[in-house]
Design a protein around this motif. Structure first.
Motif, PDB file in Angstrom:
ATOM      1  N   LYS A 121      47.088  -2.893 132.987  1.00 23.71           N
ATOM      2  CA  LYS A 121      47.605  -1.737 132.246  1.00 23.71           C
ATOM      3  C   LYS A 121      48.565  -2.190 131.145  1.00 23.71           C
ATOM      4  O   LYS A 121      48.472  -1.728 130.002  1.00 23.71           O
ATOM      5  CB  LYS A 121      48.319  -0.788 133.217  1.00 23.71           C
ATOM      6  N   LYS A 122      49.479  -3.095 131.488  1.00 23.23           N
ATOM      7  CA  LYS A 122      50.459  -3.585 130.518  1.00 23.23           C
ATOM      8  C   LYS A 122      49.775  -4.269 129.341  1.00 23.23           C
ATOM      9  O   LYS A 122      50.211  -4.141 128.193  1.00 23.23           O
ATOM     10  CB  LYS A 122      51.421  -4.560 131.190  1.00 23.23           C
ATOM     11  N   ASN A 123      48.710  -4.991 129.611  1.00 22.08           N
ATOM     12  CA  ASN A 123      48.003  -5.724 128.568  1.00 22.08           C
ATOM     13  C   ASN A 123      46.860  -4.925 127.951  1.00 22.08           C
ATOM     14  O   ASN A 123      46.053  -5.485 127.212  1.00 22.08           O
ATOM     15  CB  ASN A 123      47.496  -7.060 129.115  1.00 22.08           C
ATOM     16  N   ASN A 124      46.783  -3.627 128.282  1.00 24.00           N
ATOM     17  CA  ASN A 124      45.776  -2.724 127.729  1.00 24.00           C
ATOM     18  C   ASN A 124      44.361  -3.306 127.854  1.00 24.00           C
ATOM     19  O   ASN A 124      43.550  -3.224 126.937  1.00 24.00           O
ATOM     20  CB  ASN A 124      46.096  -2.388 126.272  1.00 24.00           C
ATOM     21  N   PHE A 125      44.089  -3.898 129.005  1.00 22.99           N
ATOM     22  CA  PHE A 125      42.843  -4.596 129.233  1.00 22.99           C
ATOM     23  C   PHE A 125      41.619  -3.689 129.168  1.00 22.99           C
ATOM     24  O   PHE A 125      40.593  -4.049 128.626  1.00 22.99           O
ATOM     25  CB  PHE A 125      42.892  -5.335 130.579  1.00 22.99           C
ATOM     26  N   PHE A 126      41.736  -2.483 129.740  1.00 23.87           N
ATOM     27  CA  PHE A 126      40.615  -1.554 129.767  1.00 23.87           C
ATOM     28  C   PHE A 126      40.802  -0.362 128.839  1.00 23.87           C
ATOM     29  O   PHE A 126      40.071   0.608 128.921  1.00 23.87           O
ATOM     30  CB  PHE A 126      40.372  -1.039 131.192  1.00 23.87           C
ATOM     31  N   GLY A 127      41.793  -0.419 127.992  1.00 21.54           N
ATOM     32  CA  GLY A 127      42.035   0.690 127.064  1.00 21.54           C
ATOM     33  C   GLY A 127      42.419   1.959 127.794  1.00 21.54           C
ATOM     34  O   GLY A 127      43.333   1.972 128.592  1.00 21.54           O
ATOM     35  N   ASP A 128      41.692   3.048 127.529  1.00 27.92           N
ATOM     36  CA  ASP A 128      42.015   4.338 128.112  1.00 27.92           C
ATOM     37  C   ASP A 128      41.566   4.482 129.565  1.00 27.92           C
ATOM     38  O   ASP A 128      41.959   5.430 130.231  1.00 27.92           O
ATOM     39  CB  ASP A 128      41.373   5.461 127.290  1.00 27.92           C
TER      40      ASP A 128
END
Length: 130
Positions: A121-128
């Motif tokens: 989540k912190k690294n926006n790995f999967f976006g939304d």
């Protein structure tokens, strides 16, 4: 709505219950030393997935009992309690028993699932998605 965000968590929890509460004589025969490590990895893995799904659900607009703000604590406590309940229930299943090492694997899996979610989540790995 709380249950809408936790539907995958409930489905996975039911899968865990069916998989772990199978009577011992229904389990396939395997060499103990091969099974011992695989069994702990399986416990670790299924509880990591459970906690990942649960914290994701708590992160999505869940204001019930302030779960969105306390999602880490609630997720770890609930999944560890569920793992303990499953182990206790196994004491009533023929051919199964309570194993402390299984509870440890459940607990470690629960914690790792939460931390993997937070990292992604912190690294926006999967976006939304997350």
């Amino acid at each position: 709505m709380f249950f809408r965000h936790q539907i995958l968590t409930f489905i996975w929890a039911i899968f865990i219950a069916f998989a772990t509460l199978t009577p011992g004589e229904s389990m396939p025969e395997v060499n103990f030393w091969d099974f011992a490590n695989a069994d702990k990895l399986a416990h670790f893995g299924v509880f990591a997935v459970l906690s990942f799904l649960m914290i994701r659900g708590f992160s999505l607009k869940s204001s019930l009992f302030g779960l969105k703000n306390k999602k880490i604590i609630f997720t770890i406590v609930i999944t560890i309690m569920y793992g303990g309940l499953i182990e206790y229930a196994q004491s009533f299943i023929p051919g199964r028993s309570i194993e402390f090492n299984d509870m440890l694997a459940n607990g470690f899996g629960s914690a790792i699932g939460v931390f993997v979610y937070l990292f992604l989540k912190k690294n926006n790995f999967f976006g939304d998605f997350l």
